[in-house]
Scaffold this motif. Sequence first.
Motif, short mmCIF file in Angstrom:
data_model
loop_
_atom_site.label_atom_id
_atom_site.label_comp_id
_atom_site.label_asym_id
_atom_site.label_seq_id
_atom_site.Cartn_x
_atom_site.Cartn_y
_atom_site.Cartn_z
N LEU A 9 3.94 -5.88 -2.10
CA LEU A 9 4.51 -4.55 -1.65
C LEU A 9 4.83 -4.06 -3.70
O LEU A 9 4.69 -2.77 -3.89
N ALA A 10 5.83 -5.54 -3.97
CA ALA A 10 6.10 -4.32 -5.23
C ALA A 10 5.41 -4.48 -6.34
O ALA A 10 4.88 -3.95 -6.92
N ARG A 11 3.90 -5.43 -6.12
CA ARG A 11 2.98 -5.12 -6.53
C ARG A 11 1.99 -4.43 -6.12
O ARG A 11 0.77 -3.86 -7.27
N ASN A 12 2.40 -3.95 -5.27
CA ASN A 12 1.29 -2.40 -5.15
C ASN A 12 -0.21 -3.24 -4.59
O ASN A 12 -0.71 -2.14 -5.00
N GLU A 13 -0.57 -3.75 -3.83
CA GLU A 13 -1.74 -4.42 -3.90
C GLU A 13 -2.04 -3.78 -2.57
O GLU A 13 -1.76 -3.26 -2.04
N LEU A 179 -0.05 8.21 8.16
CA LEU A 179 0.39 7.03 6.91
C LEU A 179 -1.03 6.99 5.99
O LEU A 179 -0.41 6.80 4.62
N ILE A 180 -1.86 7.65 6.25
CA ILE A 180 -3.40 7.55 4.87
C ILE A 180 -2.45 8.38 3.77
O ILE A 180 -2.55 8.68 3.30
N TYR A 181 -1.92 9.82 4.63
CA TYR A 181 -1.77 11.49 4.18
C TYR A 181 -0.99 10.86 3.03
O TYR A 181 -0.63 10.98 1.39
N MET A 184 -1.65 8.18 0.14
CA MET A 184 -2.51 8.47 -0.90
C MET A 184 -1.25 9.28 -1.85
O MET A 184 -1.91 9.70 -3.07
N ASN A 185 -0.30 10.28 -1.57
CA ASN A 185 0.96 11.12 -1.93
C ASN A 185 1.12 10.41 -2.75
O ASN A 185 1.86 10.27 -4.09
N THR A 186 1.51 9.03 -2.59
CA THR A 186 2.01 7.87 -3.11
C THR A 186 1.63 6.93 -4.11
O THR A 186 2.29 6.36 -4.48
N TYR A 187 0.60 6.78 -3.75
CA TYR A 187 -0.58 5.62 -3.95
C TYR A 187 -0.41 4.72 -3.72
O TYR A 187 -0.03 3.30 -4.16
N PHE A 188 -0.08 4.66 -2.69
CA PHE A 188 1.09 3.49 -1.74
C PHE A 188 -0.71 2.31 -0.94
O PHE A 188 -0.77 3.30 0.39
N LYS A 189 -1.09 1.43 -1.52
CA LYS A 189 -2.19 1.25 -1.51
C LYS A 189 -2.22 0.58 0.03
O LYS A 189 -3.10 0.62 0.40
N ALA A 190 -1.18 -0.75 0.40
CA ALA A 190 -1.49 -1.35 1.13
C ALA A 190 -1.22 -0.31 2.70
O ALA A 190 -1.92 -0.86 3.64
N GLN A 191 -1.09 0.64 1.98
CA GLN A 191 -0.14 1.57 3.58
C GLN A 191 -1.89 2.21 3.72
O GLN A 191 -2.56 3.17 4.95
N VAL A 192 -2.44 2.77 3.08
CA VAL A 192 -4.19 3.53 2.45
C VAL A 192 -4.77 2.80 3.33
O VAL A 192 -5.36 3.37 4.24
N LEU A 193 -4.72 1.45 3.16
CA LEU A 193 -5.78 0.69 3.63
C LEU A 193 -6.10 0.42 4.52
O LEU A 193 -6.66 0.01 5.55
N THR A 194 -4.25 -0.16 5.24
CA THR A 194 -3.92 -0.77 6.33
C THR A 194 -4.46 0.26 7.89
O THR A 194 -5.20 0.33 8.24
N ALA A 195 -3.70 1.60 7.35
CA ALA A 195 -3.77 2.62 8.42
C ALA A 195 -5.79 2.59 7.77
O ALA A 195 -6.29 3.49 9.23
N SER A 196 -6.12 2.59 6.91
CA SER A 196 -8.06 2.85 7.41
C SER A 196 -8.53 2.01 8.78
O SER A 196 -9.67 2.77 9.35
N VAL A 197 -8.35 1.06 7.63
CA VAL A 197 -9.22 -0.19 8.76
C VAL A 197 -8.67 -0.22 9.90
O VAL A 197 -9.63 -0.09 10.59
#
Length: 247
Positions: A9-13, A179-181, A184-197
Amino acid sequence: MTAPPDDCLARNEWICGAYLTSRRQILLDAVAQHVQLTFLSVLIGLAVALPLAVLARRRRWAAGPVLGVTTILYTIPSLAMFSLLLPLYGLSAALVVTGLVLYSLTLLVRNILAGLRAVPEETRQAARGLGYGPVRLLLTVELPLALPAAMAGLRIATVSAVSLLTVGAIVGFGGLGNLIYAGMNTYFKAQVLTASVLCVLIAVAADLLLLSVQWLITPWTRAARARVPAGRGRARTRVAGAGAGRT
């Protein structure tokens, strides 16, 4: 030199198991809202589309206006649609549901109407000869025979609703789209990918579920498919026998 953080999470993967465990309840709530609003939208859309399709089938003058209006509704961009409905419903779930219902009408009305039109006229005449009235004819003859086409439209409308619901994030009722929106606003990668999947998985699961329901409630289509290969096999046998006779 500073060592990289151990936490993904800290590395924003993009792929992060810690996100799944730490945000489990948030994800479950978003999935629940996504499924609930999708189901409600498609159910209401089906309840509206069915009488419209029957009207268009029974009254030829109504087919043009019904198909024309529903087609125009489908061409309106989603953001514009929600903006037009905003004065009526405000920032509410009803705004998103109404928009999805209007979008679903094109797919549902066209496919139900196509199924009704595909019912052979001799089948209708035979049912009328047995004393079937308009309502009984519709419920026991026309609608069952129109089910394959209607279910195809329902599957497409459901998958489309799963996708379009994410746009509801602009009013706070987008399910996983929220969650996707936010991601994307905070560039939280894990949240965008997880919600999209998860959104894709919901669409696939809904399509497979409806396909299974169609398979269960239309046994005659399975019987028809089973007869076709058998007929082709017999034809191939006859052709092979004729060829052997010639030689």
